[in-house]
Each structure stands twice: as structure tokens, then as C-alpha cells.
Enzyme design. Structure first.
Site, short mmCIF file in Angstrom:
data_model
loop_
_atom_site.label_atom_id
_atom_site.label_comp_id
_atom_site.label_asym_id
_atom_site.label_seq_id
_atom_site.Cartn_x
_atom_site.Cartn_y
_atom_site.Cartn_z
N ASN A 53 0.83 -1.20 0.00
CA ASN A 53 0.00 0.00 0.00
C ASN A 53 0.86 1.25 0.00
O ASN A 53 2.03 1.22 0.37
CB ASN A 53 -0.96 0.02 1.19
CG ASN A 53 -0.28 0.20 2.52
OD1 ASN A 53 0.22 -0.77 3.09
ND2 ASN A 53 -0.24 1.41 3.03
N CYS A 54 0.26 2.35 -0.45
CA CYS A 54 0.86 3.67 -0.28
C CYS A 54 -0.01 4.39 0.73
O CYS A 54 -0.72 3.76 1.51
CB CYS A 54 0.96 4.40 -1.62
SG CYS A 54 -0.62 4.85 -2.34
N ALA A 55 -0.01 5.69 0.74
CA ALA A 55 -0.74 6.44 1.76
C ALA A 55 -2.24 6.21 1.74
O ALA A 55 -2.89 6.16 2.78
CB ALA A 55 -0.45 7.93 1.61
N THR A 56 -2.83 6.04 0.55
CA THR A 56 -4.29 5.91 0.46
C THR A 56 -4.75 4.77 -0.45
O THR A 56 -5.95 4.57 -0.59
CB THR A 56 -4.91 7.21 -0.08
OG1 THR A 56 -4.38 7.48 -1.38
CG2 THR A 56 -4.67 8.37 0.85
N ARG A 57 -3.82 4.04 -1.04
CA ARG A 57 -4.21 3.03 -2.03
C ARG A 57 -3.67 1.66 -1.69
O ARG A 57 -2.55 1.52 -1.22
CB ARG A 57 -3.71 3.42 -3.42
CG ARG A 57 -4.34 4.71 -3.89
CD ARG A 57 -3.74 5.18 -5.18
NE ARG A 57 -4.31 6.47 -5.53
CZ ARG A 57 -4.62 6.84 -6.75
NH1 ARG A 57 -4.43 6.03 -7.76
NH2 ARG A 57 -5.14 8.03 -6.98
#
Length: 113
Positions: A53-57
Site C-alpha cells: 500500500n501507499c498512503a491511500t491506495r
């Protein structure tokens, strides 16, 4: 129930659950349901190659991108959107994405029945 506790009233009977505990339980259940739905929408356990994951995905690599459902299905299950670029899929989850990824990975590591 153990024989020693049989017939006795639980220590917390009648004590309301504090609102912050209720909120935490509710959030945990929502994240678990999202992870389960997203896994199904992505074609199931056997279709997942990698997840991070990244910050929101939620960033997922799939084996067969034709098994991935459409954006409306993901939105119905709580996603804010979907980026489908071949076998690289981005499910836009929001700031709860680390918790959803943890639940998602736990589902991947659960043995089939």
C-alpha cells in the site's frame, strides 16, 4: 464455560461499552469486510501475486486482470475508486488502507478449507 463460572453472572453484565471502544470495534469490522470484498473483487486468493500500500491506495498485482470486477463493484464495497492498469491494480481506500492491507494479507495467508 468452565464449571467454576457456570451459573454466575459475568463481571461486566449491565456495564455499557464505552463509545471509543464501540468505534474501534466498528472500524475493525468495516476494515475486515472491505478486505474480504476487495479480495473477492480482485478474483480471489489464487489471482493475487503481490500486495502493498501507499498512503491511500491498496496496490495489488494480479495474475489475470480479466477477473477484476468493475469500479462500481469496488465502490459498492467501500472503495473511493479504482485504477486498473493491466495487472497492476490500485484500489483507492483512503487513510485506513494500512489496516485494510493487514486484514487483506491475513486472508491471503489463511489456509483454504
Amino acid at each position: 464455560m468452565s464449571a467454576a463460572r457456570k451459573g454466575k453472572t459475568p463481571h461486566n453484565k449491565g456495564v455499557p461499552c464505552p463509545p471509543e471502544v464501540r468505534a474501534k470495534i466498528s472500524e475493525t469490522l468495516k476494515n475486515r469486510h472491505k478486505a474480504m470484498a476487495f479480495l473477492e473483487d480482485l478474483g480471489g486468493k489464487d489471482n493475487i501475486v503481490d500486495v502493498t500500500n501507499c498512503a491511500t491506495r491498496l496496490l495489488v498485482t494480479v495474475k489475470d486482470d480479466s477477473l477484476v470486477k468493475d469500479v462500481a463493484t469496488f465502490n459498492a464495497h467501500g472503495a473511493h475508486g479504482l485504477v486498473h492498469n493491466g495487472k497492476a491494480i490500485q484500489v483507492i481506500v483512503g487513510l485506513s488502507v494500512p489496516q485494510v492491507r493487514e486484514r487483506f494479507e491475513a486472508l491471503l495467508n489463511t489456509p483454504d478449507k
